[in-house]
Design a protein around this motif. Structure first.
Motif, short mmCIF file in Angstrom:
data_model
loop_
_atom_site.label_atom_id
_atom_site.label_comp_id
_atom_site.label_asym_id
_atom_site.label_seq_id
_atom_site.Cartn_x
_atom_site.Cartn_y
_atom_site.Cartn_z
N ALA A 393 42.21 -6.73 44.48
CA ALA A 393 41.12 -7.03 45.23
C ALA A 393 40.21 -7.66 44.03
CB ALA A 393 40.48 -5.62 45.26
N ILE A 394 40.30 -7.29 42.72
CA ILE A 394 39.53 -7.98 41.76
C ILE A 394 40.20 -9.63 41.61
CG2 ILE A 394 39.07 -8.23 39.22
CD1 ILE A 394 39.24 -5.31 39.14
N ARG A 395 41.55 -9.84 41.67
CA ARG A 395 41.92 -10.96 41.55
C ARG A 395 41.51 -11.73 42.84
NH1 ARG A 395 47.73 -9.49 39.26
NH2 ARG A 395 47.23 -9.49 37.13
N ALA A 396 41.70 -11.52 44.21
CA ALA A 396 41.39 -12.06 45.10
C ALA A 396 39.83 -12.27 44.98
CB ALA A 396 41.50 -10.93 46.35
N ALA A 399 39.55 -15.24 42.52
CA ALA A 399 40.02 -16.55 43.18
C ALA A 399 39.10 -17.19 44.26
CB ALA A 399 41.53 -16.31 44.06
N GLU A 400 38.40 -16.28 44.76
CA GLU A 400 37.42 -16.96 45.80
C GLU A 400 36.20 -17.20 45.16
OE1 GLU A 400 35.28 -13.75 48.49
OE2 GLU A 400 37.28 -13.74 49.46
N ASP A 401 35.85 -16.70 44.01
CA ASP A 401 34.83 -17.37 43.08
C ASP A 401 35.33 -18.51 42.57
OD1 ASP A 401 33.35 -15.11 43.65
OD2 ASP A 401 33.50 -14.14 41.67
N ARG A 402 36.45 -18.65 42.19
CA ARG A 402 36.86 -20.01 41.72
C ARG A 402 36.96 -21.13 42.60
NH1 ARG A 402 40.47 -17.01 38.44
NH2 ARG A 402 42.14 -17.14 40.11
N LYS A 406 34.98 -24.34 42.53
CA LYS A 406 35.44 -25.63 42.69
C LYS A 406 34.91 -26.53 43.72
CE LYS A 406 40.22 -27.20 42.79
NZ LYS A 406 41.69 -26.73 43.00
N ALA A 407 34.52 -25.76 44.90
CA ALA A 407 33.91 -26.62 46.43
C ALA A 407 32.47 -26.89 45.72
CB ALA A 407 33.97 -25.79 47.32
#
Ligand code: AMP
Length: 437
Positions: A393-396, A399-402, A406-407
């Motif tokens: 969950a932390i990784r997900a 990844a969402e934050d990244r 990026k966007a």
């Protein structure tokens, strides 16, 4: 035997009277006379036995007897909460003496604590880490040359928390000629070795006694499948079987999760554990003490040293791994001759730890069922999220934050690009337009 016959200074007797204490507790009766005679003391005492006053009263008597300037007593405690508690007791007991005290612990600013040292506060109550921080500060404002009394409170807890090297460093800053009071609930070998280093011809109190929870505590077990523990605890709270309660969980994660589950079940609660800031811990404890919340969810950090007046219940949400922790947690209730109840939720996997506890306290704890509770139902939610799922969950989330970052960067880039092109574009149609007019 009453307090009057101990030979304490009248200002201290007045404070004891103000507190409404009818007579000394056994540890006070045993420890105060040798301490007042100037001897070192080694005492096995649990929280709840009245141990704090057992060292504070003779300490204050000694300081009050011969007023000189400087920090003359140091009390070292393992946790911030205990330091704050001992400081509060000191304020009560010293209120007619004119002696001053200050608590020194981490999580709050150094400034006011530095000022307390500079003011030559009579009694400093400190945790070892923060005390070493002060000792290492430029300015060298910590001055223990006038120190007469050292108290080590809950020495075995210091060992558990890895503080023994810190204690030894603190000792190197203190005068060798002093009176030392050494209090510990248990005496594992490293603590015996430390006591030998620190004490001279000490009066030994309760040292041979096996520690057991204070009398007056009714203990019971609630066998329950692991997955239903939260539901059973909610049922106990809602059925009014338990009043105000400290509920101990094995880990910080479990205490956070239990707190969330309770909130969703409409049970106001506060939580306190090592990952919370000092301000959050103080607030949680204040809400609990004032009765704003009935349930305080905690890890073992508060098991020792927190004194909550008229605490009715302790619930071990998880069976403690070692009997000493059980005894300490249970000691949170039934302080100094009050009565209380200590319940332990036991899953089948925990039966073995439980047997060790029953052996240590020398008796079987009665088992109870909650009437009307469905011991077979499927829980609505899992209390504990397995570590692999938590990491995923932390990784997900990361990844969402990244992706979001990026966007955002791409949008910014596009915007800059447009800005760069804009003068030319504006020149184009605008000038054409003007020309056209
Ligand atoms: P302690 O073991 O020092 O944490 O003290 C446990 C509780 O007992 C605290 O709430 C004290 O205020 C209270 N207490 C200490 N000594 C006495 C006494 N002689 N009589 C009644 N209560 C006491």
């Amino acid at each position: 035997m009453n307090f009057d016959s101990l030979g304490l200074d009248p200002t201290l007797l007045r404070a004891v009277k103000d507190l409404g204490w009818p007579k000394p507790t056994p540890i006070q009766l045993d420890a105060i006379p040798p301490a007042m005679a100037g001897r070192d003391v080694l005492a096995c005492a649990m929280t709840g036995s009245g141990k704090t006053a057992a060292f504070l009263l003779p300490l204050l008597h000694r300081l009050h007897d011969a007023p000189t300037r400087g920090t003359r007593a140091l009390v070292i405690t393992p946790t911030r909460e205990l330091a704050a508690q001992v400081h509060a007791d000191l304020q009560d007991l010293a209120k007619h003496t004119g002696l001053t005290g200050a608590a020194v612990f981490g999580g709050v600013g150094l400034g006011p604590q530095e000022a307390a040292f500079r003011r030559q506060t009579d009694v400093i109550i400190a945790t070892p880490g923060r005390l070493l921080d002060h000792l290492g500060q430029p300015g060298r404002y910590v001055d223990f040359r006038a120190l007469e009394v050292l108290v080590l409170d809950e020495a075995d807890r210091m060992l558990d928390m890895g503080f023994l090297p810190d204690i030894k460093r603190v000792l190197s800053h203190l005068p060798k000629k002093r009176q030392t009071f050494f209090f510990s609930a248990t005496l594992p070998p490293p603590i015996v070795a430390l006591s030998r280093e620190m004490l001279h011809d000490a009066a030994r109190i309760n040292v041979e006694r096996v520690s057991t929870p204070a009398v007056g505590i009714e203990q019971a077990l609630y066998p329950v499948p692991e997955a239903l523990k939260a539901d059973l605890f909610i049922a106990l709270v809602k059925s009014d079987t338990i009043g105000n309660v400290i509920c101990f969980t094995r880990t910080k994660h479990r205490s956070n999760r239990l707190s969330d589950v309770l909130t969703r079940a409409g049970i106001p609660n506060a939580r306190i554990h090592g990952n919370r800031s000092q301000a959050q811990r103080t607030e949680a404890l204040a809400h609990f003490k004032s009765g704003k919340v009935r349930v305080l969810v905690a890890t073992d950090i508060v098991a020792r040293g927190i004194d909550v007046e008229a605490l009715e219940h302790v619930v071990n949400f998880d069976v403690p791994h070692v009997p000493e922790d059980y005894i300490h947690r249970v000691g949170r209730t039934a302080r100094a001759e009050a009565t209380g109840e200590a319940f332990t939720l036991v899953s089948p996997e925990e039966e073995q730890d439980l047997r060790a506890i029953e052996k240590a306290i020398g008796r079987k704890i009665p088992r109870r069922m909650v009437e009307g509770f469905d011991y077979k139902h499927r829980p609505a939610e899992r209390l504990e999220i397995p570590i692999a799922e938590r990491i995923a969950a932390i990784r997900a989330r990361k990844a969402e934050d990244r992706a979001r970052a990026k966007a955002k960067a791409a949008r910014r880039e596009a915007h800059t690009e447009r800005e760069r092109e804009r003068p030319a574009a504006r020149k184009g149609p605008a000038s054409r337009g003007r020309r056209g007019r």
